[in-house]
Design a protein around this motif. Structure first.
Motif, PDB file in Angstrom:
ATOM      1  N   LYS A  71      24.502   8.877  89.679  1.00 16.40           N
ATOM      2  CA  LYS A  71      25.706   8.580  88.586  1.00 16.40           C
ATOM      3  C   LYS A  71      25.518   7.064  88.365  1.00 16.40           C
ATOM      4  CE  LYS A  71      30.503   9.805  87.958  1.00 16.40           C
ATOM      5  NZ  LYS A  71      31.605   9.931  88.532  1.00 16.40           N
ATOM      6  N   LEU A  72      25.200   6.274  89.711  1.00 18.72           N
ATOM      7  CA  LEU A  72      25.126   4.875  89.610  1.00 18.72           C
ATOM      8  C   LEU A  72      23.994   4.420  88.607  1.00 18.72           C
ATOM      9  CD1 LEU A  72      26.699   2.941  91.553  1.00 18.72           C
ATOM     10  CD2 LEU A  72      24.776   2.908  92.960  1.00 18.72           C
ATOM     11  N   GLY A 120      19.886   0.497  82.265  1.00 12.69           N
ATOM     12  CA  GLY A 120      18.739   1.390  82.877  1.00 12.69           C
ATOM     13  C   GLY A 120      18.038   0.597  83.797  1.00 12.69           C
ATOM     14  N   ALA A 121      18.528  -0.342  84.506  1.00 13.45           N
ATOM     15  CA  ALA A 121      17.693  -1.001  85.418  1.00 13.45           C
ATOM     16  C   ALA A 121      17.563  -0.363  87.072  1.00 13.45           C
ATOM     17  CB  ALA A 121      18.329  -2.568  85.555  1.00 13.45           C
ATOM     18  N   ILE A 122      18.544   0.700  87.293  1.00 13.58           N
ATOM     19  CA  ILE A 122      18.512   1.180  88.400  1.00 13.58           C
ATOM     20  C   ILE A 122      17.642   2.693  88.512  1.00 13.58           C
ATOM     21  CG2 ILE A 122      20.011   2.282  90.149  1.00 13.58           C
ATOM     22  CD1 ILE A 122      22.009   0.530  89.247  1.00 13.58           C
ATOM     23  N   THR A 135      14.429  -7.780  86.254  1.00 16.87           N
ATOM     24  CA  THR A 135      14.167  -8.346  85.005  1.00 16.87           C
ATOM     25  C   THR A 135      15.191  -7.501  83.908  1.00 16.87           C
ATOM     26  OG1 THR A 135      12.464  -6.721  84.773  1.00 16.87           O
ATOM     27  CG2 THR A 135      11.898  -9.066  85.434  1.00 16.87           C
ATOM     28  N   ARG A 136      15.579  -6.374  84.176  1.00 17.55           N
ATOM     29  CA  ARG A 136      16.344  -5.609  83.315  1.00 17.55           C
ATOM     30  C   ARG A 136      17.862  -5.927  83.664  1.00 17.55           C
ATOM     31  NH1 ARG A 136      13.645   0.054  82.594  1.00 17.55           N
ATOM     32  NH2 ARG A 136      15.160   0.315  80.908  1.00 17.55           N
ATOM     33  N   CYS A 137      18.207  -6.194  84.587  1.00 20.36           N
ATOM     34  CA  CYS A 137      19.595  -6.173  85.112  1.00 20.36           C
ATOM     35  C   CYS A 137      20.322  -7.248  84.077  1.00 20.36           C
ATOM     36  CB  CYS A 137      19.893  -6.656  86.691  1.00 20.36           C
ATOM     37  SG  CYS A 137      21.458  -6.961  86.983  1.00 20.36           S
ATOM     38  N   LYS A 138      21.468  -6.708  83.469  1.00 18.32           N
ATOM     39  CA  LYS A 138      22.208  -7.452  82.539  1.00 18.32           C
ATOM     40  C   LYS A 138      23.670  -8.074  83.390  1.00 18.32           C
ATOM     41  CE  LYS A 138      20.961  -5.877  78.138  1.00 18.32           C
ATOM     42  NZ  LYS A 138      19.770  -5.899  78.087  1.00 18.32           N
ATOM     43  N   LYS A 139      23.576  -8.019  84.676  1.00 14.92           N
ATOM     44  CA  LYS A 139      25.058  -8.356  85.304  1.00 14.92           C
ATOM     45  C   LYS A 139      26.102  -7.934  84.838  1.00 14.92           C
ATOM     46  CE  LYS A 139      21.650 -11.375  86.819  1.00 14.92           C
ATOM     47  NZ  LYS A 139      20.283 -10.866  86.585  1.00 14.92           N
ATOM     48  N   SER A 140      25.844  -6.744  84.690  1.00 16.12           N
ATOM     49  CA  SER A 140      27.120  -5.628  84.304  1.00 16.12           C
ATOM     50  C   SER A 140      28.371  -5.708  85.422  1.00 16.12           C
ATOM     51  CB  SER A 140      26.905  -4.573  83.775  1.00 16.12           C
ATOM     52  OG  SER A 140      26.468  -3.541  84.878  1.00 16.12           O
ATOM     53  N   MET A 141      27.797  -5.921  86.509  1.00 22.04           N
ATOM     54  CA  MET A 141      28.633  -5.712  87.835  1.00 22.04           C
ATOM     55  C   MET A 141      28.938  -4.298  88.085  1.00 22.04           C
ATOM     56  SD  MET A 141      29.285  -8.680  89.366  1.00 22.04           S
ATOM     57  CE  MET A 141      30.867  -8.689  90.101  1.00 22.04           C
TER      58      MET A 141
END
Ligand code: SF4
Length: 410
Positions: free
Chosen positions: A252-253, A260-262, A276-282
């Motif tokens: 789910k995470l 879609g970085a995970i 490089t894809r992480c958008k820091k959404s928390m």
């Protein structure tokens, strides 16, 4: 404004107003009317407005000597029997809205003795507002200055600053928002522009310790948001325990990550995050803290031009680059660089974001002479063939494709 139609005669109007006010005191819940009765607030004006179903207040101006901003006033319209006025100050509040009890006691004493006995903590910023009477306004300003605060932060000026509670209470804070707030307040240029309105419109400065953005820095004219470089840190062992305990669902995470970085490796039981894809959404951090934490290399992202009001409607700020968490002095200089061209050129009632839309972000950055780490590189050029274009080509194309998608769906 003319009197509303079908208003009963004065005495009946006041009686009906009182009836409605009494109804608002009924029920098991706390009543704002009962609380207001403890003060010298002109409650009958409010009641008459409820009967008339129209605002009973009209604009007014109260001049207080040696005060350029911060005072807001209203007079009861002439159809309100008995008349009345409502005047209030905005008082400088403290970082993260931490109010010491001795400070609150002093404020309460001033409000009781010189005001109407009413203190409000209002709005998104938690602004401290004191009601007063015009006759005692000057004495009240003196008393406030004596206890180390002041009046200001309304009108076309820098508004009362806003910071989240930051490291004082929050485990997510990535820089010291309270310190940044205090340093901004201590700066003479900031202070002068809070108490003196001289800009085209209001200018809001906000500090949020992380991308959850409790201070809504994305909606400030300039906002400072704590972020980190690359991917969040994953403690695989702790995460494994949380998964075993059923506290975290890794699939789910991964599915809920907005960029879609995970990825979740079922075989190895390993969660990987592509920095490089992480958008820091928390999102993952909130769901699996402390097994997933912000990365160690902290930055402060700067956004400009946000706001919920303005010529071109509500906007989120544009990201213009990073500062380091210890660069608060540079942040103050940057704020005035951002203000410079807007103050000189923007039309009245244009928020900074409206001015940027008019000019284009690239041109604005160039005009303001801003150079920051991580600045977005734009190849967008304003094409000559589109007259009066206010948005860069790439942004217009994004809007166009969004409109086409909507059209397709309809
Ligand atoms: S913005 Fe982030 S750091 Fe600040 S209070 Fe909210 S969650 Fe905590």
């Amino acid at each position: 404004m003319s009197a509303p139609a079908n208003l009963p005669p004065k005495e009946e109007l006041l009686n009906r107003a009182e009836e409605i006010l009494k109804q608002l005191e009924g029920g098991p819940w706390p009543s704002h009317v009962s609380e207001l009765r403890k003060t010298r607030y002109p409650l009958h004006v409010y009641g008459v407005g409820l009967v008339a179903r129209k605002s009973p207040w009209g604009p007014a101006a109260v001049k207080v000597e040696f005060l350029n901003t911060g005072v807001l006033s209203r007079w009861a319209r002439d159809w309100v029997p008995g008349g009345g006025s409502e005047v209030h100050f905005r008082v400088f509040h403290t970082p993260g809205k931490f109010l010491r009890t001795d400070f609150l006691r002093k404020i309460t004493k001033i409000s009781r003795e010189l005001g109407v006995g009413l203190i409000e903590l209002v709005g998104q910023t938690g602004a401290l507002v004191l009601n007063l009477t015009p006759e005692t306004a000057e004495a009240m300003v003196d008393a406030l200055r004596e206890i180390g605060t002041d009046v200001g932060g309304s009108g076309d000026a820098i508004r009362a600053l806003n910071a989240c509670v930051g490291p004082a209470l929050c485990e997510f804070a990535l820089y010291d928002t309270l310190k940044w707030y205090a340093e901004f307040y201590k700066d003479k240029r900031v202070n002068d522009n809070i108490v003196t309105p001289s800009y085209p419109y209001k200018f809001k400065v906000k500090f949020s310790g992380c991308p959850l953005d409790c201070a809504r820095a994305q909606r400030g004219d300039i906002g400072f948001i704590g972020v980190w470089e690359g991917a969040p840190e994953v403690d695989q062992e702790l995460l494994g325990k949380k998964i075993e305990a059923g506290e975290v669902d890794p699939e789910k995470l991964a599915a809920n990550c907005p960029s879609g970085a995970i990825t979740w490796d079922k075989e190895k039981k390993e969660l990987r995050i592509d920095g490089t894809r992480c958008k820091k959404s928390m999102h993952c951090i909130r769901a699996a803290f402390p097994a997933i934490k912000p990365g160690k290399k902290r930055k402060v992202a700067v956004v400009v031009g946000g706001g919920s009001k303005g010529r071109f409607g509500p906007k989120l700020g544009w990201f213009i680059g990073y500062l380091e968490p210890d660069q608060v002095k540079d942040a103050i200089d940057l704020t005035f660089k951002v203000i410079g061209p807007w103050e000189a050129e923007a039309q009245p009632k244009y928020r900074l974001g409206d001015y940027i839309m008019h000019l284009g972000l690239d041109k604005f950055i160039e005009k303001a002479g801003i150079k920051l780490e991580g600045m977005p590189v734009s190849t967008a050029k304003m094409p000559d063939e589109v007259p009066y274009a206010v948005l860069p080509k790439e942004v217009r194309e994004r809007f166009l494709s969004f409109a086409q998608q909507l059209k397709g769906r309809v």
